[in-house]
Each structure stands twice: as C-alpha cells, then as structure tokens.
Design a protein around this motif. Structure first.
Motif, PDB file in Angstrom:
ATOM      1  N   THR A 391       0.822  -1.216   0.000  1.00  0.00           N
ATOM      2  CA  THR A 391       0.000   0.000   0.000  1.00  0.00           C
ATOM      3  C   THR A 391       0.851   1.259   0.000  1.00  0.00           C
ATOM      4  O   THR A 391       0.367   2.336  -0.310  1.00  0.00           O
ATOM      5  N   ALA A 392       2.147   1.107   0.324  1.00  0.00           N
ATOM      6  CA  ALA A 392       3.009   2.285   0.468  1.00  0.00           C
ATOM      7  C   ALA A 392       3.785   2.598  -0.799  1.00  0.00           C
ATOM      8  O   ALA A 392       4.453   3.616  -0.878  1.00  0.00           O
ATOM      9  N   ALA A 393       3.722   1.728  -1.792  1.00  0.00           N
ATOM     10  CA  ALA A 393       4.510   1.968  -2.992  1.00  0.00           C
ATOM     11  C   ALA A 393       3.842   1.282  -4.177  1.00  0.00           C
ATOM     12  O   ALA A 393       3.221   0.234  -4.031  1.00  0.00           O
ATOM     13  N   ILE A 394       3.940   1.890  -5.326  1.00  0.00           N
ATOM     14  CA  ILE A 394       3.465   1.289  -6.561  1.00  0.00           C
ATOM     15  C   ILE A 394       4.689   0.852  -7.354  1.00  0.00           C
ATOM     16  O   ILE A 394       5.598   1.637  -7.589  1.00  0.00           O
ATOM     17  N   PHE A 395       4.704  -0.391  -7.736  1.00  0.00           N
ATOM     18  CA  PHE A 395       5.862  -0.953  -8.405  1.00  0.00           C
ATOM     19  C   PHE A 395       5.570  -1.025  -9.901  1.00  0.00           C
ATOM     20  O   PHE A 395       5.017  -2.001 -10.406  1.00  0.00           O
ATOM     21  N   GLU A 396       5.900   0.045 -10.588  1.00  0.00           N
ATOM     22  CA  GLU A 396       5.565   0.196 -12.002  1.00  0.00           C
ATOM     23  C   GLU A 396       6.573  -0.537 -12.888  1.00  0.00           C
ATOM     24  O   GLU A 396       7.771  -0.525 -12.630  1.00  0.00           O
ATOM     25  N   SER A 397       6.053  -1.124 -13.946  1.00  0.00           N
ATOM     26  CA  SER A 397       6.905  -1.778 -14.936  1.00  0.00           C
ATOM     27  C   SER A 397       7.368  -0.771 -15.973  1.00  0.00           C
ATOM     28  O   SER A 397       6.604   0.078 -16.417  1.00  0.00           O
ATOM     29  N   LYS A 398       8.640  -0.874 -16.374  1.00  0.00           N
ATOM     30  CA  LYS A 398       9.171  -0.030 -17.440  1.00  0.00           C
ATOM     31  C   LYS A 398       9.097  -0.733 -18.795  1.00  0.00           C
ATOM     32  O   LYS A 398       8.843  -0.105 -19.815  1.00  0.00           O
ATOM     33  N   LYS A 399       9.313  -2.034 -18.783  1.00  0.00           N
ATOM     34  CA  LYS A 399       9.279  -2.779 -20.038  1.00  0.00           C
ATOM     35  C   LYS A 399       7.857  -3.061 -20.514  1.00  0.00           C
ATOM     36  O   LYS A 399       7.624  -3.260 -21.709  1.00  0.00           O
ATOM     37  N   PHE A 400       6.913  -3.111 -19.564  1.00  0.00           N
ATOM     38  CA  PHE A 400       5.523  -3.412 -19.903  1.00  0.00           C
ATOM     39  C   PHE A 400       4.633  -2.278 -19.374  1.00  0.00           C
ATOM     40  O   PHE A 400       4.077  -2.386 -18.268  1.00  0.00           O
ATOM     41  N   PRO A 401       4.515  -1.182 -20.116  1.00  0.00           N
ATOM     42  CA  PRO A 401       3.714  -0.037 -19.657  1.00  0.00           C
ATOM     43  C   PRO A 401       2.291  -0.469 -19.301  1.00  0.00           C
ATOM     44  O   PRO A 401       1.645  -1.213 -20.045  1.00  0.00           O
ATOM     45  N   GLY A 402       1.846   0.001 -18.143  1.00  0.00           N
ATOM     46  CA  GLY A 402       0.507  -0.337 -17.682  1.00  0.00           C
ATOM     47  C   GLY A 402       0.469  -1.478 -16.692  1.00  0.00           C
ATOM     48  O   GLY A 402      -0.564  -1.726 -16.070  1.00  0.00           O
ATOM     49  N   LEU A 403       1.595  -2.193 -16.513  1.00  0.00           N
ATOM     50  CA  LEU A 403       1.639  -3.285 -15.551  1.00  0.00           C
ATOM     51  C   LEU A 403       2.391  -2.854 -14.299  1.00  0.00           C
ATOM     52  O   LEU A 403       3.362  -2.092 -14.373  1.00  0.00           O
ATOM     53  N   SER A 404       1.913  -3.333 -13.162  1.00  0.00           N
ATOM     54  CA  SER A 404       2.605  -3.155 -11.889  1.00  0.00           C
ATOM     55  C   SER A 404       2.620  -4.497 -11.182  1.00  0.00           C
ATOM     56  O   SER A 404       1.657  -5.271 -11.266  1.00  0.00           O
ATOM     57  N   VAL A 405       3.719  -4.788 -10.481  1.00  0.00           N
ATOM     58  CA  VAL A 405       3.815  -6.046  -9.749  1.00  0.00           C
ATOM     59  C   VAL A 405       4.583  -5.792  -8.460  1.00  0.00           C
ATOM     60  O   VAL A 405       5.534  -5.001  -8.435  1.00  0.00           O
ATOM     61  N   GLY A 406       4.154  -6.412  -7.378  1.00  0.00           N
ATOM     62  CA  GLY A 406       4.826  -6.203  -6.096  1.00  0.00           C
ATOM     63  C   GLY A 406       4.743  -7.423  -5.212  1.00  0.00           C
ATOM     64  O   GLY A 406       3.849  -8.272  -5.363  1.00  0.00           O
ATOM     65  N   LEU A 407       5.680  -7.502  -4.275  1.00  0.00           N
ATOM     66  CA  LEU A 407       5.747  -8.606  -3.324  1.00  0.00           C
ATOM     67  C   LEU A 407       6.164  -8.042  -1.974  1.00  0.00           C
ATOM     68  O   LEU A 407       7.036  -7.172  -1.904  1.00  0.00           O
ATOM     69  N   HIS A 408       5.538  -8.541  -0.898  1.00  0.00           N
ATOM     70  CA  HIS A 408       5.816  -8.041   0.454  1.00  0.00           C
ATOM     71  C   HIS A 408       5.584  -9.165   1.454  1.00  0.00           C
ATOM     72  O   HIS A 408       4.621  -9.936   1.337  1.00  0.00           O
ATOM     73  N   TRP A 409       6.488  -9.257   2.430  1.00  0.00           N
ATOM     74  CA  TRP A 409       6.303 -10.208   3.527  1.00  0.00           C
ATOM     75  C   TRP A 409       5.836  -9.438   4.751  1.00  0.00           C
ATOM     76  O   TRP A 409       6.541  -8.560   5.258  1.00  0.00           O
ATOM     77  N   ASP A 410       4.633  -9.753   5.218  1.00  0.00           N
ATOM     78  CA  ASP A 410       4.066  -9.134   6.420  1.00  0.00           C
ATOM     79  C   ASP A 410       4.473  -9.989   7.614  1.00  0.00           C
ATOM     80  O   ASP A 410       3.906 -11.055   7.850  1.00  0.00           O
TER      81      ASP A 410
END
Length: 679
Positions: A391-410
């Motif tokens: 929720t604290a960051a948006i992980f934007e893709s540079k090679k695939f415009p329009g895609l975002s992907v993220g992973l976090h361990w709570d």
C-alpha cells in the motif's frame, strides 16, 4: 543441531514444490473453463513445470504400417551420439572472443556470470554472447564459497542473480556452477546436500561440475539436475595433447554410463593470443563431428528434461492414419524452445502438427512448441529491497507499460502478499506464478495459476505458510530472507516474464563461537614462529604478546564476515596498513598466520573435540603444550575454566580464504563457550 539440519534438508528434497491450483470463477463460461483446464494440466513431471498437449497426425503407406507404427523420443536430438558443450566462468571481456571462436566452428558455450561491476558489460559483452548462440548461466552474485555461508545467504546469492541476469539480458537462466567448485567441508558432512537442495530451490536444471552424479550427490529426484563429464585443456595455455587426453577419458565414461551423454570443456577464458590460436586448431579438428550435438546448457537441459518427462499419452488409429497425443513440458521454465525429436518405427508419408513437418532424415522429425508456448520475449525485475508494504509503494513496470507487480512479507501476520495489476489495454493470459521461498520453509517452490487478467483488473494473493512448514532448526532462519515471485504470461500473444522480489534483512545472531571470538596475527615469516613462542602464547590468562610493530605482527580481530557459519573464520583485515604489509606474503604464498581462541570447560579433563580441516594448519598448541597430529574431531582434554588454543596456519595465496574451526563435544554447530583473548 546438525541432525535437525540434516532432517530439514531431507524434508526439502521430498517437498520439491506445491501447486496452489486456482479455480475458475463461477461466472466463467464452459469454454473458458475448458481453456483453463487445457492450458493448466496438473503437472506430472517431478519439478511441477507447466505441461500441455500436442497432437501429431501421421499418415503411413498402409493401414498395416499404421498399425505397426510406434512413436518414440530419442535421448538427444536427431539421435546424435553425444552432446558437447563448453563452460566459461566469471565476468571476463575475453568471453566475447571465445564465443566468436565457438561460433566459427559451429560450437556453443554457456557463460556463467556473477553480478558485473559495470552494467555496461551486459550491453558490450553479454548480449553478444547470446547473439553468437551461447547461453548465460549463474555463478552467484559475488562469487563466495557457498559451504561457508549460512543457508539463507547461500540462497540469496544463488537466487537473486538469476532474475538479475534474465532481466538485464532478456534471456532465461537455468544453469548454475559453484564458485571455485567449492562444495565440501571437513567439519560438516551435509554441505553437498545443502548446496544441491538450494540449486533446485532456485529453479536451476543444470549444474555442470567436475563430477557427474548430481542427483545422487545432492539427494535429488532423478531427471531434475543435469550433470556432465567436465574436462579442461588448461585455461591459460591450452594444448591439443591435454584436450585429447581429457576428451578420451570423458568419452570412456560416457561409454560406461550412456544415461549421461554429455561432455563439457571449460572453465575459464584466461587464454592469451597463442592460447586462442591453439583452441582454434583444436576446434578445427573436433568442432565439426556430424554425430555430435554442439549445444549450450539451456538447450541440453531443456531437451533432456522433455525426453525424460514428456509422454505419448494416446495413439488413435484410423486406417492409414494415426493421431498421437503428446504430453509435453512448456518451454518457459526450461529456458529453451528446442524442438522435440520424434522417431517413427515405420516411415511416414506425412507428419502434421500445427503445420506439416519435414523429416530431418528417414523416420526422424522435429516437433516445435506451439506458437503460444515460448520462452519470454522480455524479462523484467522489480525489487522491493526494503520490504515496503504494497500500500506504500506502486511498483511500475518499465518494459511493460501499464503493468505493476509487487511482493511483500508481512512479518506480523507471517504472510506473503503479492499482486499483478493490469492497467494496459490488453488482457494477460495463461498467467503462471512461481514463488520461491527462503530456506526456513520446507516447501521451496509453490505455483499459482490464473487463466486471464483483464484490463483494469488485479491478480492478487495472500499466502500464509502453515506453521508446520517452518523448519525448527535456527540455522535455517538466520541470514537474509529473500522471497521471489516469477510471473509468466502471454501479452498480445507473446510470452513475457516479470519478477518481483522482497527481502528481510535478518542479521546473524552472534554467540560465543570461533567466528565471533577468535583473533589472528600474521602472516609472518615461518622462522619467527618457534616452539618456545607457541608455548608462551598458548598459556591461558596471559595477554597475547605482539611479535613486533609491523601491521602483520600485531594481534587483531577478524574481518566482519557477513552471514557466514559459526565455525568459519575470516583471518584477514580491512585495515589498509595490514593489506599493504601482507600483500607480498600472500602473493608468494609464504608466511604463517597464528589463530588464538580462548574457551571454557566446566571441569578438569572433560573431553571435547577439535573440529577443523587439518590441511589448513601446520600445528596446534593447547595450554602451553603441543597437540598431536591434527585430524578433524581430534579429542582434547582441557583444564577446568579458561583454556587457550593457538593454531599455526599454513601459507595461502588469497587472504579471504576461509578457515574452519570449532571446539565442541559432538556437534560443531554447538560449540563450547568461546572467549575473545586479551591482547
């Protein structure tokens, strides 16, 4: 603790992967459900790689020929007798020249890279290696000796380099070689098992080392980690004589064990002009054998895995025609789209898959993968190094415009959270998610699958590993925790890949072991180290006396060895004066070092053992007396209270060469209480 560690590794071998099968939504149409089931068959292969079905329609000369016809898959493409590859380690500008020489002779190589100091290396050298038909392999991030590292640091070194290489070069990395070929330890007899399990945990299929029994050595399932018969022609000054001698030996081994028909030349591109000229002469003679398959490691591993685990599941006959259904491994995790060779016992009139196939020779055909089953066109890596909440960051893709992907361990929930957001204009299809877990989890790899992510939609997951999946052994919890999400999908009909990673910086917990308390001196000339001196230095309770005023003649703390095991010593310093004063000693492999370690015993004469690698030391003294000839596990009888051990290290030519030392009753991971000597 060692028994727990061994049991944990064996559990890992049994639990290679777990598939978390997604279920179609209730509002899916029957057609959507059928497509999902077709594209996401429950894998039957041992590593859980995606599989799919291909049909091949074959017409024979007569119904009788069709009835007799049998289809088989040769062990090597076109029934070649031998697979020949080359291996070249480290980041080296000469790799380019080697790849050009190989290409000249229709040969190929795999170049095993660490993280380059300059990212321009990818563009200037590594991309050209791929252009020349070679493959890229992994050699860890920074080339450490893996047996010295705590398991999670070894995993971090071996795992993170893979998406880094893939994303920088838009290629697949499926092979790995050990830094320095280091696998064993005199103290710990489980290092081969531990390293081998980690190789597979990271998704590697191939490990071409100077042994040819990977699966037995590593405790892995058959057909999951491919080996070779490796030899060299002398890295610096290659000769035809040495090449031919090594080749002859390996050909004899293949003849005795035809189940591993793979020979590899390597290991470093250290040749000068004369050396490359000699290799040119060697390759001219041996690079054009029509019965050999000249391949890189990706091609070999991809073909052999398919050969071992693909199946002809049905053969429906109708007059002179047979329709074969082949269950086949998808190429993404294999790292190569190499066709699968098919052999028919009766000569076909025609063979048709998605298109008509042309025979390579009588009865032999090459079956390509389906158009929607390819290796990734582009690969991207999006790191969450600080483990930020999603929720604290948006992980934007540079090679695939329009895609975002993220992973976090709570950590508070003990939960892994991930997402793939599609804000592009096209759907993502056949989404395969592979999650790689650090060493404290018994299940190393898990899969999740989704048929489609429409524009404006998010594919998200929350996963809490069951408590019983956590290893009880604290050795498998310390060190950095790296989680990796690999997303493979079709976008506009083309295969693509995105990685997301997150890291938890877990420090190694200090405790009174040799790693955290031993001190060292030297290197100094060997003649300075007399029996009288060693007897005096090894008397407990006395302040250690310096041998002089030079930097190498002073006692000092070890360098801060990060994430190394409790019995590993780092007998070197980062002090510039010490580095300068010791340089010639190491360069000439002269001079000895002294190691001092204080430890306590609760009673007089209570037997403990000295665990070490005897080849590393000249002699050892305890409490003013010389110990007998060293051997690993040597029984010693300390006095009650504080004891002092002094060891004389033999000369080495590299200051960072590690030492193994532990004093314990039985288990070197559970040493007696050690103290830092006063100096």
């Amino acid at each position: 603790m060692i028994s727990l560690y061994k049991r944990a590794l064996l559990l890992s071998a049994a639990a290679v992967c777990l598939i978390l099968q997604a279920k179609p939504d209730a509002d899916w149409t029957p057609e959507q459900s059928r497509k999902y089931a077709h594209h996401f068959l429950l894998p039957a292969n041992p590593l859980g790689f995606p599989e799919y079905l291909q049909t091949v329609t074959v017409k024979f000369a007569s119904p009788e020929a069709a009835e007799k016809a049998k289809l088989s898959i040769p062990g090597l493409p076109d029934e070649q007798e031998l697979a020949f590859s080359t291996r070249w380690d480290d980041v080296n500008d000469k790799h380019l020249r080697m790849s050009e020489l190989l290409k000249k002779h229709n040969m190929k190589g795999t170049f095993f890279l660490t993280r380059p100091w300059n990212k321009e290396y990818y563009r200037k050298i590594a991309e050209q290696l791929l252009e020349n038909g070679c493959a890229i392999g992994s050699h860890t991030i920074s080339h450490p000796s893996l047996p010295t590292l705590v398991p999670n640091e070894a995993f971090h070194q071996m795992m993170l380099i893979r998406p880094e290489l893939e994303s920088n070069l838009n290629t697949c990395v499926v092979s790995f070689v050990l830094p320095g070929c280091a696998l064993g330890s005199r103290i710990e007899n489980q290092t081969a098992l531990a390293v081998g399990q980690t190789i597979q945990r990271c998704g590697y299929l191939s490990n071409p080392e100077f042994w040819n029994d990977n699966e037995k050595r590593y405790g892995l399932k058959p057909g999951t980690c491919f080996a070779t018969h490796l030899f060299d022609a002398n890295d610096k000054n290659p000769t035809m004589e040495r090449f031919e001698k090594g080749l002859k030996n390996q050909l004899n081994r293949v003849k005795k064990n035809p189940s591993n028909p793979h020979i590899t030349l390597g290991v470093h591109t250290w040749q000068d002009d004369k050396g490359f000229e000699e290799l040119d002469r060697i390759f001219t003679k041996y690079g054009h054998n029509p019965k050999w398959w000249y391949c890189n490691e990706n091609e070999y591993a991809a073909y052999r895995y398919q050969f071992l685990h693909s199946k002809v599941v049905s053969a429906k006959r109708n007059g002179d025609t047979v329709t074969y259904t082949i269950r086949r491994i998808a190429p993404g995790p294999l790292g190569s789209t190499i066709p699968l060779s098919l052999k028919f016992s009766e000569t076909p009139l025609s063979v048709k898959a998605s298109e008509t196939l042309t025979p390579t020779r009588t009865g032999l055909y090459k079956l390509p993968h389906d158009a929607d089953r390819q290796t990734p066109q582009y690969v991207e890596l999006i790191k969450n190094t600080a483990n930020l909440p999603l929720t604290a960051a948006i992980f934007e893709s540079k090679k695939f415009p329009g895609l975002s992907v993220g992973l976090h361990w709570d950590d508070s929930r003990q939960q892994l959270q991930g997402f793939l957001l599609n804000r592009s204009r096209v759907p993502l299809q056949q989404l395969n998610k592979t999650i790689y877990f650090p060493m404290q989890w018994k299940t190393p790899v898990r899969f999740m699958r989704t048929w489609e992510v429409l524009p404006g939609n998010k594919d998200a997951f929350l996963f809490t590993p069951p408590a019983e999946d956590r290893h009880p052994d604290p050795n498998l919890s310390e060190g950095p925790h790296l989680y990796v999400l690999q997303c493979d999908f079709l976008m506009d009909g083309k295969a693509q890949r995105i990685y997301a990673t997150t890291e938890l910086k877990q420090p190694v917990i200090p405790f009174p072991c040799a790693r955290d308390t031993a001190v060292f001196l030297g290197p100094v000339p060997g003649e300075k180290i007399t029996d009288e001196l060693l007897a005096q230095l090894s008397i407990p309770g006395k302040k250690l006396a310096h041998l002089g005023t030079k930097p190498t003649e002073l006692w000092r703390k070890q360098a801060d060895g990060k994430n190394i095991k409790s019995y590993i010593l780092s007998a070197y310093s980062t002090d510039q004066a010490w580095i300068k004063d010791s340089r010639d000693f190491f360069k000439q492999k002269k001079g000895n070092q002294l190691i001092a370690l204080d430890f306590t015993s609760p009673s007089e004469g209570k037997s403990v053992r000295l665990f070490c690698s005897p080849a590393q030391f000249r002699e050892a003294w305890l409490n003013g007396k010389k110990l007998p000839a060293l051997k690993n596990g040597l029984p010693i009888n300390p006095r009650k209270g504080v004891n002092r051990l002094i060891l004389v290290r033999k000369p080495v030519n590299w200051p960072q060469t590690s030492l193994e030392l532990s004093i314990a009753e039985k288990d070197p991971f559970q040493p007696v209480k050690c103290l830092k000597p006063d100096f």
